[in-house]
Design an enzyme around this catalytic site. Structure first.
Site, PDB file in Angstrom:
ATOM      1  N   LYS A 277       0.843  -1.095   0.040  1.00  0.00           N
ATOM      2  CA  LYS A 277       0.184  -0.058  -0.033  1.00  0.00           C
ATOM      3  C   LYS A 277       0.866   1.100  -0.112  1.00  0.00           C
ATOM      4  CE  LYS A 277      -3.683  -1.918   2.916  1.00  0.00           C
ATOM      5  NZ  LYS A 277      -4.780  -2.143   1.831  1.00  0.00           N
ATOM      6  N   ASP A 347      -2.421  -7.825  -1.216  1.00  0.00           N
ATOM      7  CA  ASP A 347      -3.093  -6.905  -0.368  1.00  0.00           C
ATOM      8  C   ASP A 347      -4.542  -7.353  -0.044  1.00  0.00           C
ATOM      9  OD1 ASP A 347      -3.611  -4.811   1.219  1.00  0.00           O
ATOM     10  OD2 ASP A 347      -3.754  -3.190  -0.420  1.00  0.00           O
ATOM     11  N   ARG A 351      -9.314 -12.211   2.891  1.00  0.00           N
ATOM     12  CA  ARG A 351     -10.131 -13.507   2.273  1.00  0.00           C
ATOM     13  C   ARG A 351      -9.409 -14.818   2.445  1.00  0.00           C
ATOM     14  NH1 ARG A 351     -11.116 -10.332  -3.283  1.00  0.00           N
ATOM     15  NH2 ARG A 351     -10.715  -8.636  -1.725  1.00  0.00           N
TER      16      ARG A 351
HETATM   17  N1  BES Z   1      -7.873  -4.115   4.810  1.00  0.00           N
HETATM   18  C1  BES Z   1      -8.036  -3.663   3.503  1.00  0.00           C
HETATM   19  C2  BES Z   1      -9.523  -3.152   3.387  1.00  0.00           C
HETATM   20  C3  BES Z   1      -9.764  -1.631   3.967  1.00  0.00           C
HETATM   21  C4  BES Z   1      -9.295  -0.631   3.253  1.00  0.00           C
HETATM   22  C5  BES Z   1      -9.912  -1.779   5.239  1.00  0.00           C
HETATM   23  C6  BES Z   1      -9.551   0.628   3.668  1.00  0.00           C
HETATM   24  C7  BES Z   1     -10.185  -0.365   5.783  1.00  0.00           C
HETATM   25  C8  BES Z   1      -9.886   0.652   5.149  1.00  0.00           C
HETATM   26  C9  BES Z   1      -7.915  -5.221   2.866  1.00  0.00           C
HETATM   27  O1  BES Z   1      -6.995  -5.997   3.052  1.00  0.00           O
HETATM   28  C10 BES Z   1      -7.416  -4.735   1.481  1.00  0.00           C
HETATM   29  O2  BES Z   1      -6.495  -4.134   1.296  1.00  0.00           O
HETATM   30  N2  BES Z   1      -8.426  -4.699   0.258  1.00  0.00           N
HETATM   31  C11 BES Z   1      -8.096  -4.341  -0.917  1.00  0.00           C
HETATM   32  C12 BES Z   1      -8.450  -5.563  -1.879  1.00  0.00           C
HETATM   33  C13 BES Z   1      -8.045  -5.454  -3.352  1.00  0.00           C
HETATM   34  C14 BES Z   1      -6.500  -5.611  -3.114  1.00  0.00           C
HETATM   35  C15 BES Z   1      -8.533  -6.582  -4.138  1.00  0.00           C
HETATM   36  C16 BES Z   1      -8.902  -3.108  -1.265  1.00  0.00           C
HETATM   37  O3  BES Z   1     -10.024  -2.903  -0.741  1.00  0.00           O
HETATM   38  O4  BES Z   1      -8.024  -2.236  -2.241  1.00  0.00           O
HETATM   39 ZN    ZN Z   2      -6.614  -6.107   5.085  1.00  0.00          ZN
HETATM   40 MN    MN Z   3      -5.332  -5.651   2.230  1.00  0.00          MN
END
Ligand code: BES
Ligand code: ZN
Ligand code: MN
Length: 544
Positions: A277, A347, A351
């Site tokens: 990230k 990221d 899941r």
């Molecule tokens: N933990 C994050 C989701 C998240 C983002 C929670 C912002 C709270 C605030 C999750 O693990 C993640 O990174 N999801 C990605 C998925 C994508 C890579 C398919 C996302 O939401 O961008």
């Molecule tokens: Zn996450």
């Molecule tokens: Mn993530």
């Protein structure tokens, strides 16, 4: 934490540092205002008018009593329009005034006399406890000491309108207190920096809590996870020196009955891994174990409330960091039970750990499975900051979860588990891949999870938006909210109270009763079919 005491006294006679009385839109006095007014000899409704008070929920006007009341100050609190005021407004108002109220040692109130006595009493307790919460463990000097404030709230006197309400109000206050204190316990875990809140630390906190409230708890070590085939939990944690843990907690409140099952995402820090990230995207990622913390908190509350139901919880904790030992895009993980996933984006890690937990819980043949997770930014984009998203394979279960959220003042909204999108997570090398289309990201994640649920009715709560507030709001300081712990507690309480048989019957009727519901249940029937990959037939359980 304050204690709640019932007293059948007039607001004019009660001894407390602060007397909290409600009013409504249009300068309409609420319960107790007239009595206080008489004793003070001031027209309080007129005062509200002079202050141009709108009656908005949580608006306040503070009135000194100059010795004419035992309470030195009256805090008048808005509850919105009288016709709409009930438990939800009481909870909101109490939560909002929490930080101010916390400065007084003892307070008395009639707030709960608005709406149904017991529900409003519960809302009062929840609102005050959530609203007075502080996280100052990492301050050199605690906030109180630094600001020279007197010690925190120790007693709340709840004034009774009718002596006959006493028993119900007392029980409701107890439930509210347990529920909110458990949510606050989750907030502490979530607010604790990932430097300290490692998987091992959280497993130890879970064990400590389990011992205190009398729950069975087993912590799976990394070696045990390897032997058990938990490739998702281990894979996500492979880049960190803080090795994963898996926490299994059992509550027995109903003899040999089929248990219900809970799980939550416990990523102690989500850097994104090698699919890293950017720095602002990481700022709040210590909260990525919010679902796991809320699940533990719900188990704590359940142990104290003792509903007649059996519950098993299984929570995976991993830290998602990049390093020479981290998983890479393109790697294939083998999950508990044997299904494989291709990791195209490290990221999309939540899941991956939940897949193991869902497969593990499915083996227990539970009556239903609920999971909650800070899973996708897409859920936040879809529903905004105030609502979590729910998806699942069972109409009745989804309706019950939504109802529990509403009762708890933690509302959610349904997103479709649209199985046509299953094509987006098909993998050329593994059973499934961990990313789908960019659009509808919350649904892609839900469909991925569905692959690992075998048989049981299942609902998934994406709490990415509600578990944590990036900036302070009217109701929350910056940081963890405990969401959806109180929703889970309500769900389990309702489940136990309504009895399993009537739920199964109600499920069938409601599915038939509306054309809309029938369409949706076809969609979810497809989801269930695909989730068991056409192999295992849906168990002929009472909720199938
Ligand atoms: N933990 C994050 C989701 C998240 C983002 C929670 C912002 C709270 C605030 C999750 O693990 C993640 O990174 N999801 C990605 C998925 C994508 C890579 C398919 C996302 O939401 O961008
Ligand atoms: Zn996450
Ligand atoms: Mn993530």
């Amino acid at each position: 934490m304050p204690t709640f005491e019932l007293q059948a006294a007039s607001p004019a006679d009660v001894t407390a540092d602060l007397l909290i009385l409600p009013y409504f839109k249009g300068h309409v006095p609420g319960p107790g205002v007239r009595e206080a007014q008489k004793a003070i000899g001031e027209d309080l409704a007129g005062l509200l008018k002079e202050h141009r008070a709108s009656g908005r929920i949580g608006e306040t006007v503070s009135v000194p009593t100059f010795g004419r009341l035992k309470a030195r100050t009256v805090l008048l609190v808005g509850l919105g329009p009288e016709s709409e005021a009930g438990p939800a407004a009481v909870r909101r108002a109490a939560q909002k005034i929490g930080p101010r109220v916390a400065k007084f040692k003892s307070v008395a109130t009639t707030l709960h006399q608005v709406g149904p006595a017991a529900e409003s009493a519960r809302a009062l307790a929840e609102g005050l406890l959530l609203g007075t919460y502080r996280f100052d463990r990492y301050k050199e000097r605690p906030i109180d000491e630094a600001s020279q404030q007197p010690q925190e709230l120790s007693k709340v006197t709840v004034l009774l309108k009718r002596a006959g309400d006493e028993k119900a109000v007392k029980e409701a206050l107890r439930r509210g207190q347990i529920s909110a204190e458990s949510a606050n316990w989750a907030r502490d875990l979530v607010n604790t920096p990932a430097l300290d809140a490692t998987p091992e630390y959280l497993a130890r906190q879970a064990q400590k809590m389990a011992k205190e409230v009398g729950l069975q708890c087993r912590v799976w070590t990394p070696d045990e996870l390897r032997k058990g085939g938990f490739g998702g939990v281990l894979g996500v944690g492979a880049g960190s020196v803080n090795a994963p843990r898996f926490v299994e907690i059992t509550y027995k409140g109903a003899g040999g009955a089929t248990p219900i099952a809970l799980t939550g995402k416990g990523v102690t820090f989500d850097s994104g891994g090698l699919s890293i990230k950017d720095s602002s995207g990481m700022e709040t990622m210590k909260d990525d174990m919010g679902g796991g913390a809320a699940t533990l908190a719900a188990m704590r509350a359940i142990a104290l409330l003792k509903p007649k139901v059996n519950v098993i919880a299984a929570i995976p904790f991993s830290e998602n960091l990049p390093s020479g030992s981290a998983i890479r895009p393109g790697d294939v993980l083998r999950h508990r039970g044997g299904k494989t996933s291709e990791v195209l984006n490290t990221d999309a890690e939540g899941r991956l750990i939940l897949a193991d937990a869902l497969a593990f819980l499915s083996e227990k043949k539970p009556a239903l499975i609920l999971d909650c997770a800070t899973l996708t930014g897409a859920a936040m984009v879809a529903l905004g900051r105030d609502l979590w998203a729910v998806m699942g394979t069972d109409r009745r279960l989804i309706a019950d979860v939504l109802k529990a959220g509403e009762e708890a003042g933690e509302p959610g909204w349904e997103l479709p588990l649209w199985t046509e999108y299953r094509r987006h997570i098909e993998s050329s090398v593994a059973d499934v891949k961990n990313t789908g289309d960019r659009w509808g990201g919350a649904i892609m994640a839900g469909l991925f999870l569905a692959e690992f649920v075998d048989g049981a009715p299942w609902a998934h709560l994406d709490v990415a938006s509600t578990a944590f507030t990036e900036r302070a709001t009217e109701y929350w300081p910056r940081g963890a909210t405990g969401s959806p712990a109180r929703t889970l507690v309500r769900f389990v309480e309702d489940y136990a109270a309504n009895g399993s048989g009537s739920r199964a019957r109600a499920s069938k009727t409601s599915a038939r009763s509306s054309a809309k519901a029938a369409t949706r249940s076809r969609t979810t029937a497809r989801a269930r079919k695909s989730s068991s990959a056409g192999r295992a037939k849906t168990r002929s359980g009472r909720r199938a």
